[in-house]
Design a protein around this motif. Structure first.
Motif, short mmCIF file in Angstrom:
data_model
loop_
_atom_site.label_atom_id
_atom_site.label_comp_id
_atom_site.label_asym_id
_atom_site.label_seq_id
_atom_site.Cartn_x
_atom_site.Cartn_y
_atom_site.Cartn_z
N PHE A 226 56.38 -9.48 -103.67
CA PHE A 226 57.54 -9.72 -102.80
C PHE A 226 58.85 -9.47 -103.54
N ALA A 227 58.83 -8.52 -104.47
CA ALA A 227 60.03 -8.23 -105.26
C ALA A 227 61.19 -7.75 -104.41
N ASP A 228 60.88 -7.16 -103.25
CA ASP A 228 61.93 -6.62 -102.38
C ASP A 228 62.42 -7.63 -101.35
N VAL A 229 61.89 -8.84 -101.38
CA VAL A 229 62.24 -9.87 -100.39
C VAL A 229 63.20 -10.87 -101.02
N ASN A 230 64.33 -11.10 -100.36
CA ASN A 230 65.33 -12.04 -100.83
C ASN A 230 65.50 -13.16 -99.80
N PRO A 231 64.82 -14.28 -99.97
CA PRO A 231 64.90 -15.36 -98.97
C PRO A 231 66.31 -15.87 -98.75
N GLU A 232 67.12 -15.86 -99.80
CA GLU A 232 68.49 -16.34 -99.64
C GLU A 232 69.28 -15.46 -98.68
N GLU A 233 69.09 -14.16 -98.77
CA GLU A 233 69.78 -13.25 -97.86
C GLU A 233 69.29 -13.41 -96.43
N ILE A 234 68.00 -13.62 -96.27
CA ILE A 234 67.45 -13.82 -94.93
C ILE A 234 67.94 -15.15 -94.35
N HIS A 235 68.04 -16.16 -95.21
CA HIS A 235 68.61 -17.44 -94.80
C HIS A 235 70.03 -17.24 -94.28
N GLN A 236 70.83 -16.47 -95.03
CA GLN A 236 72.20 -16.22 -94.61
C GLN A 236 72.26 -15.44 -93.30
N GLU A 237 71.38 -14.46 -93.16
CA GLU A 237 71.34 -13.69 -91.91
C GLU A 237 71.03 -14.60 -90.73
N TYR A 238 70.10 -15.51 -90.92
CA TYR A 238 69.75 -16.45 -89.86
C TYR A 238 70.96 -17.29 -89.45
N LEU A 239 71.67 -17.81 -90.43
CA LEU A 239 72.82 -18.65 -90.14
C LEU A 239 73.93 -17.87 -89.46
N THR A 240 74.23 -16.69 -89.98
CA THR A 240 75.36 -15.91 -89.47
C THR A 240 75.06 -15.31 -88.11
N THR A 241 73.91 -14.69 -87.97
CA THR A 241 73.60 -13.94 -86.74
C THR A 241 73.08 -14.82 -85.62
N TYR A 242 72.26 -15.80 -85.95
CA TYR A 242 71.60 -16.58 -84.90
C TYR A 242 72.16 -17.99 -84.75
N GLN A 243 72.62 -18.58 -85.83
CA GLN A 243 73.23 -19.90 -85.74
C GLN A 243 74.74 -19.82 -85.57
N HIS A 244 75.30 -18.62 -85.65
CA HIS A 244 76.73 -18.40 -85.43
C HIS A 244 77.57 -19.33 -86.31
N SER A 245 77.13 -19.41 -87.57
CA SER A 245 77.72 -20.34 -88.53
C SER A 245 78.49 -19.58 -89.61
#
Length: 401
Positions: A364-383
């Motif tokens: 999973f070297a190409d997976v960045n959970p922190e970036e996906i966390h941020q995408e979730y907050l910004t795009t879907y939680q509108h935070s």
């Protein structure tokens, strides 16, 4: 000649504008209602609130619901018939509030929320100051009914008979109040529940888009670990907030370890959350250790806490436990702390992504959970929350080599 004014259905539960009672708003009924409203307004007589409400809701049903009531199945197996869109919602569980936000439901239509939502103002700032309707374990029924909700959202199966009790009590006090039930925290059912909830709040397109985002993250994990033979999967010791309280089959934590491709060294223990012998952890020699914070005696970290000092203290206490210098996880720097804010509820997929990267860093070297966390907050939680500079969600932030 003046057009006939339809009988108001505002308080009856009937389909608005359905004058002949055939459970459908015909073009004629729609036209008559519009003309009546226009005529009264033009004459200066004005329309009453019930007529205006019926006209607005009737036009909505006519346009978006194919002229008839909408049948909504929820996660408890019941089907609820809505004759109007939801204008006033009471939301008792945070999982529903969070997912509704992902689907773009207007928070202005939420008139009351549960205690634990109000206890989390950093993550749910829009609900600060709303009436408190109590917890799902101790609802304030009088407050709920006083808010005149169209719908009350509660858990489905999580609470067993308690959910039935809440629904029965609310509807005995006011049969016109609908109760919709969703759990919205289990990896096995979350995507399907998103679609059910999206249909209830008329956000089907948003639901499909968000479910696709969620499923993509989960498939990234399950698709890659599927090829790892069982006997080659990393051995994992999971510990809750209490020392040596682990997890086993039947617990959500165990399931998430398996999804991420791990082997829980206490998976066959009993009960589902066993307190294990410290020596058995040494004997199990886990390749990865995961410790939970954000609950119980470790109630810190997460969205509302930017101070890492307590988390670092927990980490140091783990790796210096007697005999732990012999454990593979400690020797290889694979001891991790994860916060419950990203390991439970709708955000469980973020925690699972972290587990996968800890279990199999090369895979999973190409997976960045922190970036996906941020995408979730910004795009879907509108935070505007910035996970790069705020909060304490995992430690160490990057693996120790």
């Amino acid at each position: 000649m003046a057009a006939a004014s339809p009988v108001s259905a505002a308080d009856s539960g009937a389909l608005p504008l359905d004058v002949n009672g055939d459970a459908q708003i015909s073009t004629e009924e729609m036209t008559v209602s519009v003309l009546a409203y226009m005529e009264q307004t033009y004459a200066g007589a004005g329309a009453d609130a019930g007529q205006y409400s019926d006209l607005i809701d009737g036009a909505y049903v006519y346009t978006y619901w194919n002229k008839t009531a909408k049948t909504i199945p929820d996660s408890s197996g019941q089907s609820v018939i809505l004759t109007r869109p939801i204008h006033r919602a009471v939301v008792m569980n945070g999982e529903a509030a969070e997912t509704m936000r992902s689907l773009g439901f207007d928070s202005a239509n939420v008139v009351g929320v549960g205690k634990y939502i109000l206890d989390d103002p950093v993550f749910f700032p829009e609900y600060a100051g709303l009436p408190n309707v109590g917890s799902v374990w101790s609802p304030d029924y009088e407050q709920i009914i006083s808010l005149s909700p169209d719908v009350v959202f509660i858990y489905a199966d999580f609470m067993d008979s308690k959910g039935d009790e809440i629904q029965e009590t609310i509807q005995s006090m006011n049969p016109a109040v609908h109760v919709l039930r969703y759990d919205l925290f289990s990896p096995d059912t979350y995507a399907g529940e998103v679609e059910l909830l999206a249909a209830a709040i008329d956000r089907e397109e948003e639901g499909a888009r968000f479910a696709s985002f969620y499923t993509r993250q989960m498939d990234t994990v399950t698709g890659r670990v599927a090829a790892i033979p069982e006997d080659e999967r990393v051995r994992v010791y999971f510990e809750g907030a209490d020392d040596f309280k682990s997890c086993a089959e039947g617990s959500g934590y165990h399931d998430k370890i398996l999804i991420a491709g791990g082997r829980n060294i206490f998976g066959n223990a009993t009960p589902s959350y066993p307190v294990v012998n410290p020596e058995s952890v040494l004997f199990g020699n886990p390749g990865v250790v995961v410790k939970l914070q954000g609950t119980g005696k470790l109630d810190f970290g997460g969205y509302g806490d930017d101070d890492t000092s307590k988390t670092i203290g927990v980490y140091e206490s783990l790796i210096t436990r007697p005999g732990w210098n012999t454990i593979a996880a400690v020797k290889e720097g694979r001891v991790h702390i994860i916060d419950t804010d990203i390991f439970g509820g709708p955000k469980h997929f973020i925690g699972i992504l972290y587990l996968a990267t800890w279990f199999y860093p090369d895979l999973f070297a190409d997976v960045n959970p922190e970036e996906i966390h941020q995408e979730y907050l910004t795009t879907y939680q509108h935070s505007t929350y910035d996970v790069h500079s705020q909060g304490v969600f995992v430690y160490p932030v990057t693996p120790i080599v």
